[in-house]
Design a protein around this motif. Structure first.
Motif, PDB file in Angstrom:
ATOM      1  N   ASN A 234      21.207 -28.600 125.138  1.00 24.94           N
ATOM      2  CA  ASN A 234      20.624 -27.267 125.324  1.00 24.94           C
ATOM      3  C   ASN A 234      21.234 -26.220 124.397  1.00 24.94           C
ATOM      4  OD1 ASN A 234      23.089 -26.706 126.361  1.00 24.94           O
ATOM      5  ND2 ASN A 234      22.397 -26.080 128.389  1.00 24.94           N
ATOM      6  N   GLN A 235      21.975 -26.655 123.396  1.00 23.96           N
ATOM      7  CA  GLN A 235      22.627 -25.662 122.536  1.00 23.96           C
ATOM      8  C   GLN A 235      21.756 -25.228 121.376  1.00 23.96           C
ATOM      9  OE1 GLN A 235      26.218 -27.513 121.428  1.00 23.96           O
ATOM     10  NE2 GLN A 235      27.052 -27.437 123.473  1.00 23.96           N
ATOM     11  N   GLY A 236      21.217 -26.203 120.671  1.00 23.89           N
ATOM     12  CA  GLY A 236      20.410 -25.841 119.520  1.00 23.89           C
ATOM     13  C   GLY A 236      21.239 -25.317 118.361  1.00 23.89           C
ATOM     14  N   ALA A 237      22.320 -24.633 118.662  1.00 14.57           N
ATOM     15  CA  ALA A 237      23.073 -23.944 117.633  1.00 14.57           C
ATOM     16  C   ALA A 237      23.936 -24.873 116.775  1.00 14.57           C
ATOM     17  CB  ALA A 237      23.956 -22.897 118.280  1.00 14.57           C
ATOM     18  N   VAL A 238      24.472 -25.914 117.369  1.00 13.83           N
ATOM     19  CA  VAL A 238      25.442 -26.756 116.667  1.00 13.83           C
ATOM     20  C   VAL A 238      25.031 -28.207 116.819  1.00 13.83           C
ATOM     21  CG1 VAL A 238      27.849 -27.508 116.662  1.00 13.83           C
ATOM     22  CG2 VAL A 238      27.319 -25.126 117.051  1.00 13.83           C
TER      23      VAL A 238
ATOM     24  N   GLU B  43      24.050 -14.613 118.555  1.00 16.34           N
ATOM     25  CA  GLU B  43      23.735 -15.908 117.972  1.00 16.34           C
ATOM     26  C   GLU B  43      24.812 -16.347 116.965  1.00 16.34           C
ATOM     27  OE1 GLU B  43      19.936 -15.654 115.986  1.00 16.34           O
ATOM     28  OE2 GLU B  43      20.389 -17.564 114.970  1.00 16.34           O
ATOM     29  N   VAL B  44      25.216 -15.397 116.130  1.00 20.45           N
ATOM     30  CA  VAL B  44      26.197 -15.681 115.077  1.00 20.45           C
ATOM     31  C   VAL B  44      27.561 -16.009 115.705  1.00 20.45           C
ATOM     32  CG1 VAL B  44      27.457 -14.637 113.142  1.00 20.45           C
ATOM     33  CG2 VAL B  44      25.000 -14.189 113.435  1.00 20.45           C
ATOM     34  N   THR B  45      28.006 -15.157 116.602  1.00 16.19           N
ATOM     35  CA  THR B  45      29.345 -15.306 117.179  1.00 16.19           C
ATOM     36  C   THR B  45      29.417 -16.550 118.061  1.00 16.19           C
ATOM     37  OG1 THR B  45      29.318 -12.892 117.233  1.00 16.19           O
ATOM     38  CG2 THR B  45      31.172 -13.989 118.312  1.00 16.19           C
ATOM     39  N   ILE B  46      28.359 -16.803 118.809  1.00 18.24           N
ATOM     40  CA  ILE B  46      28.362 -17.959 119.715  1.00 18.24           C
ATOM     41  C   ILE B  46      28.404 -19.266 118.922  1.00 18.24           C
ATOM     42  CG2 ILE B  46      26.946 -19.241 121.389  1.00 18.24           C
ATOM     43  CD1 ILE B  46      26.115 -16.460 122.512  1.00 18.24           C
ATOM     44  N   LYS B  47      27.690 -19.314 117.814  1.00 19.54           N
ATOM     45  CA  LYS B  47      27.726 -20.510 116.969  1.00 19.54           C
ATOM     46  C   LYS B  47      29.164 -20.809 116.519  1.00 19.54           C
ATOM     47  CE  LYS B  47      23.533 -20.757 114.621  1.00 19.54           C
ATOM     48  NZ  LYS B  47      22.678 -20.534 113.464  1.00 19.54           N
TER      49      LYS B  47
ATOM     50  N   GLU C 132      26.573  -7.107 127.096  1.00 25.22           N
ATOM     51  CA  GLU C 132      25.764  -7.907 128.020  1.00 25.22           C
ATOM     52  C   GLU C 132      25.035  -9.044 127.285  1.00 25.22           C
ATOM     53  OE1 GLU C 132      25.487  -8.306 131.122  1.00 25.22           O
ATOM     54  OE2 GLU C 132      23.542  -9.339 131.238  1.00 25.22           O
ATOM     55  N   GLU C 133      24.588  -8.750 126.074  1.00 24.23           N
ATOM     56  CA  GLU C 133      23.906  -9.776 125.282  1.00 24.23           C
ATOM     57  C   GLU C 133      24.849 -10.945 124.994  1.00 24.23           C
ATOM     58  OE1 GLU C 133      23.331  -9.078 121.177  1.00 24.23           O
ATOM     59  OE2 GLU C 133      21.819 -10.636 120.989  1.00 24.23           O
ATOM     60  N   ASN C 134      26.075 -10.649 124.561  1.00 21.37           N
ATOM     61  CA  ASN C 134      27.098 -11.686 124.356  1.00 21.37           C
ATOM     62  C   ASN C 134      27.260 -12.532 125.620  1.00 21.37           C
ATOM     63  OD1 ASN C 134      29.909 -10.287 122.342  1.00 21.37           O
ATOM     64  ND2 ASN C 134      27.860 -10.904 121.732  1.00 21.37           N
ATOM     65  N   ARG C 135      27.406 -11.856 126.738  1.00 24.13           N
ATOM     66  CA  ARG C 135      27.713 -12.533 127.995  1.00 24.13           C
ATOM     67  C   ARG C 135      26.580 -13.466 128.422  1.00 24.13           C
ATOM     68  NH1 ARG C 135      26.422 -13.103 132.730  1.00 24.13           N
ATOM     69  NH2 ARG C 135      24.737 -11.589 132.698  1.00 24.13           N
ATOM     70  N   ALA C 136      25.361 -12.906 128.454  1.00 23.93           N
ATOM     71  CA  ALA C 136      24.233 -13.687 128.955  1.00 23.93           C
ATOM     72  C   ALA C 136      23.883 -14.829 128.008  1.00 23.93           C
ATOM     73  CB  ALA C 136      23.027 -12.761 129.146  1.00 23.93           C
TER      74      ALA C 136
ATOM     75  N   PHE D 145      25.854 -16.449 125.882  1.00 24.36           N
ATOM     76  CA  PHE D 145      26.881 -17.506 125.910  1.00 24.36           C
ATOM     77  C   PHE D 145      26.679 -18.404 127.125  1.00 24.36           C
ATOM     78  CE2 PHE D 145      31.123 -19.208 126.943  1.00 24.36           C
ATOM     79  CZ  PHE D 145      31.501 -19.722 125.714  1.00 24.36           C
ATOM     80  N   GLU D 146      26.417 -17.772 128.255  1.00 26.43           N
ATOM     81  CA  GLU D 146      26.218 -18.541 129.484  1.00 26.43           C
ATOM     82  C   GLU D 146      24.976 -19.442 129.367  1.00 26.43           C
ATOM     83  OE1 GLU D 146      26.920 -16.149 133.085  1.00 26.43           O
ATOM     84  OE2 GLU D 146      25.369 -17.401 134.008  1.00 26.43           O
ATOM     85  N   LEU D 147      23.921 -18.872 128.818  1.00 29.72           N
ATOM     86  CA  LEU D 147      22.668 -19.617 128.671  1.00 29.72           C
ATOM     87  C   LEU D 147      22.819 -20.792 127.702  1.00 29.72           C
ATOM     88  CD1 LEU D 147      19.621 -19.204 129.592  1.00 29.72           C
ATOM     89  CD2 LEU D 147      19.256 -18.289 127.292  1.00 29.72           C
ATOM     90  N   VAL D 148      23.436 -20.524 126.575  1.00 32.83           N
ATOM     91  CA  VAL D 148      23.508 -21.529 125.506  1.00 32.83           C
ATOM     92  C   VAL D 148      24.526 -22.623 125.819  1.00 32.83           C
ATOM     93  CG1 VAL D 148      24.178 -21.851 123.081  1.00 32.83           C
ATOM     94  CG2 VAL D 148      22.700 -19.951 123.715  1.00 32.83           C
ATOM     95  N   THR D 149      25.676 -22.236 126.376  1.00 36.59           N
ATOM     96  CA  THR D 149      26.741 -23.238 126.576  1.00 36.59           C
ATOM     97  C   THR D 149      26.813 -23.726 128.022  1.00 36.59           C
ATOM     98  OG1 THR D 149      28.465 -21.658 127.188  1.00 36.59           O
ATOM     99  CG2 THR D 149      28.151 -22.076 124.832  1.00 36.59           C
ATOM    100  N   GLY D 150      26.299 -22.960 128.964  1.00 38.68           N
ATOM    101  CA  GLY D 150      26.456 -23.301 130.380  1.00 38.68           C
ATOM    102  C   GLY D 150      27.870 -23.060 130.891  1.00 38.68           C
ATOM    103  N   ILE D 151      28.721 -22.467 130.053  1.00 41.93           N
ATOM    104  CA  ILE D 151      30.119 -22.254 130.449  1.00 41.93           C
ATOM    105  C   ILE D 151      30.278 -20.940 131.204  1.00 41.93           C
ATOM    106  CG2 ILE D 151      32.470 -21.850 129.614  1.00 41.93           C
ATOM    107  CD1 ILE D 151      31.790 -23.564 127.170  1.00 41.93           C
ATOM    108  N   GLU D 152      30.956 -21.014 132.356  1.00 35.30           N
ATOM    109  CA  GLU D 152      31.377 -19.804 133.069  1.00 35.30           C
ATOM    110  C   GLU D 152      32.889 -19.733 132.982  1.00 35.30           C
ATOM    111  OE1 GLU D 152      30.330 -17.863 136.302  1.00 35.30           O
ATOM    112  OE2 GLU D 152      28.328 -18.690 136.603  1.00 35.30           O
TER     113      GLU D 152
END
Ligand SMILES: Nc1ncnc2c1ncn2[C@@H]1O[C@H](COP(=O)(O)OP(=O)(O)O)[C@@H](O)[C@H]1O
Ligand SMILES: Nc1ccn([C@@H]2O[C@H](COP(=O)(O)OP(=O)(O)O)[C@@H](O)[C@H]2O)c(=O)n1
Ligand SMILES: [Mg+2]
Length: 209
Positions: free
Chosen positions: A9-13, A83-87, A110-114, A116-123
């Motif tokens: 579910n990442q798509g990014a990496v 997108e950039v930072t999360i990758k 909030e964008e960073n937070r939501a 990251f949670e969506l893309v990585t599933g990490i809490e």
């Protein structure tokens, strides 16, 4: 408790590793001492330190196609698109052999937070929050001497505004979930670290100590 990083579910990496990781977010205003205390935590508790700002600065140096955009945003004290930072964070987590990470300076809005949670599933296990008055942070940033393009008074003021408007609400969000461990960060480095140690030391060991 770890969380599975699902590569599907990442798509990014494109790295194939599925990895269980423990993440602690380290937040606080610019100059509150996040990086300084992360270095101490790494030494004592075996975490890997991932600074979002350091990863972005390394990306500029690497000559990446996003380099100019990132550099301009940092000079303006603005927050780079998630997108950039999360990758960069994902790649750093997946390439590292360790399974416990301090993520320093992220999420900053909030964008960073939501995202990251969506893309990585990490809490995060918890959020370490360095609480420091603006006057003290300003003094520290002006004395930091790391040659950073954003440690000038004009950009510092912009960073403080972004912190108040965009980053504090993220800390509030985690506070409402009971996840914030607040540290008084105005004290000398050693005293701040004593408070940090108390957060990282399990309750049973505190009794024995
Ligand atoms: N508790 C402290 N007291 C005084 N100076 C500090 C303290 N913690 C950090 N500093 C100094 O303040 C500056 C900013 O610290 P840093 O760890 O880079 O903060 P942040 O990562 O939150 O921006 C650095 O020059 C650092 O040496
Ligand atoms: N999650 C993040 C973290 C940093 N940054 C950018 O990087 C700059 C420096 O971040 P940093 O964490 O190294 O700064 P300090 O809080 O350590 O002083 C920020 O002001 C932003 O421009 C970002 O866009 N998104
Ligand atoms: Mg820092």
């Amino acid at each position: 408790m770890g969380t599975v990083v699902e590569s599907a579910n990442q798509g990014a990496v494109s790295l194939p590793t599925n990895k269980k990781v423990t993440v602690i977010f380290v937040l606080g205003g610019p100059g509150s001492g996040k990086g300084t205390q992360c270095t101490n935590i790494v030494e004592h508790f075996g975490y890997t330190h991932l600074s979002a700002g350091d990863l972005l600065r390394a990306e500029i140096k690497s000559g990446s196609e996003n380099g100019t955009m990132i550099s301009n945003m940092i000079k303006e004290g603005k927050i780079v698109p998630s997108e950039v930072t999360i990758k960069l964070l994902q790649r750093a987590i997946q390439e590292n052999g360790n399974d416990k990470f301090l993520i320093d300076g992220f999420p900053r809005n909030e964008e960073n937070r939501a995202a990251f949670e969506l893309v990585t599933g990490i809490e995060p296990e918890f959020v370490l929050f360095f609480d420091c008055p603006e006057a003290e942070m300003e003094k520290r940033l002006l004395g930091r001497n790391q040659g950073r393009e954003d440690d000038n008074i004009e950009t510092i003021r912009k960073r403080f505004n972004v912190y108040m408007e965009s980053s504090l609400p993220v800390i509030e969000y985690y506070n409402s979930k009971g996840k914030v461990r607040k540290i008084d960060a105005v004290k000398p480095v050693g005293e701040v670290f004593e408070a940090v140690k108390a957060v990282f030391t399990p309750a049973n060991e505190k009794v024995a100590a």
